[in-house]
Design a protein around this motif. Structure first.
Motif, mmCIF file in Angstrom:
data_model
loop_
_atom_site.group_PDB
_atom_site.id
_atom_site.type_symbol
_atom_site.label_atom_id
_atom_site.label_comp_id
_atom_site.label_asym_id
_atom_site.label_seq_id
_atom_site.Cartn_x
_atom_site.Cartn_y
_atom_site.Cartn_z
ATOM 1 N N GLU A 29 -77.469 -25.280 -26.446
ATOM 2 C CA GLU A 29 -77.120 -25.436 -27.862
ATOM 3 C C GLU A 29 -75.857 -26.263 -28.049
ATOM 4 O O GLU A 29 -75.786 -27.102 -28.945
ATOM 5 C CB GLU A 29 -76.935 -24.072 -28.521
ATOM 6 C CG GLU A 29 -78.234 -23.386 -28.834
ATOM 7 C CD GLU A 29 -78.036 -22.092 -29.608
ATOM 8 O OE1 GLU A 29 -76.884 -21.760 -29.959
ATOM 9 O OE2 GLU A 29 -79.039 -21.419 -29.850
ATOM 10 N N TYR B 117 -76.805 -29.815 -27.549
ATOM 11 C CA TYR B 117 -77.659 -30.279 -28.644
ATOM 12 C C TYR B 117 -76.818 -30.616 -29.876
ATOM 13 O O TYR B 117 -76.959 -31.682 -30.463
ATOM 14 C CB TYR B 117 -78.698 -29.219 -28.980
ATOM 15 C CG TYR B 117 -79.550 -29.572 -30.176
ATOM 16 C CD1 TYR B 117 -80.625 -30.418 -30.037
ATOM 17 C CD2 TYR B 117 -79.252 -29.068 -31.438
ATOM 18 C CE1 TYR B 117 -81.416 -30.768 -31.124
ATOM 19 C CE2 TYR B 117 -80.017 -29.421 -32.537
ATOM 20 C CZ TYR B 117 -81.095 -30.267 -32.375
ATOM 21 O OH TYR B 117 -81.860 -30.610 -33.458
ATOM 22 N N ASN C 271 -74.518 -33.683 -29.422
ATOM 23 C CA ASN C 271 -75.243 -34.953 -29.520
ATOM 24 C C ASN C 271 -75.761 -35.222 -30.925
ATOM 25 O O ASN C 271 -75.969 -36.362 -31.303
ATOM 26 C CB ASN C 271 -76.398 -34.969 -28.530
ATOM 27 C CG ASN C 271 -75.911 -34.999 -27.107
ATOM 28 O OD1 ASN C 271 -74.828 -35.492 -26.821
ATOM 29 N ND2 ASN C 271 -76.692 -34.438 -26.203
ATOM 30 N N ALA C 272 -75.973 -34.170 -31.721
ATOM 31 C CA ALA C 272 -76.484 -34.335 -33.074
ATOM 32 C C ALA C 272 -75.403 -34.766 -34.051
ATOM 33 O O ALA C 272 -75.708 -35.321 -35.097
ATOM 34 C CB ALA C 272 -77.121 -33.026 -33.554
#
Length: 69
Positions: free
Chosen positions: A61, A64, A67-68
């Motif tokens: 998480e 994630y 990178n988002a």
């Protein structure tokens, strides 16, 4: 409901039973609850998962969302 929809949940409870609960006897219900809470902390924070590239769910998480952003 598609076949395999419950697979992650079933896998978690199988792991909980085989990795934690089969090796303990509990004197109280509170002791059992604490054991499950300890396992959840381990499962989400430290236990690597092959479907997540051998990362823990928390590591996955963090990557994630990093990178988002």
């Amino acid at each position: 409901m598609p076949l395999g929809y419950n697979s992650p949940t079933e896998r978690f409870f199988r792991s909980l039973k085989h990795e934690q609960l089969h090796y303990e006897t509990f004197k109280t219900q509170d002791a059992a609850k604490l054991s499950v809470i300890d396992y959840l902390a381990f499962y989400n924070g430290k236990r690597s998962h092959s479907t997540l590239g051998y990362q823990s769910p928390l590591e996955f998480e963090r990557g994630y969302f990093k990178n988002a952003a």
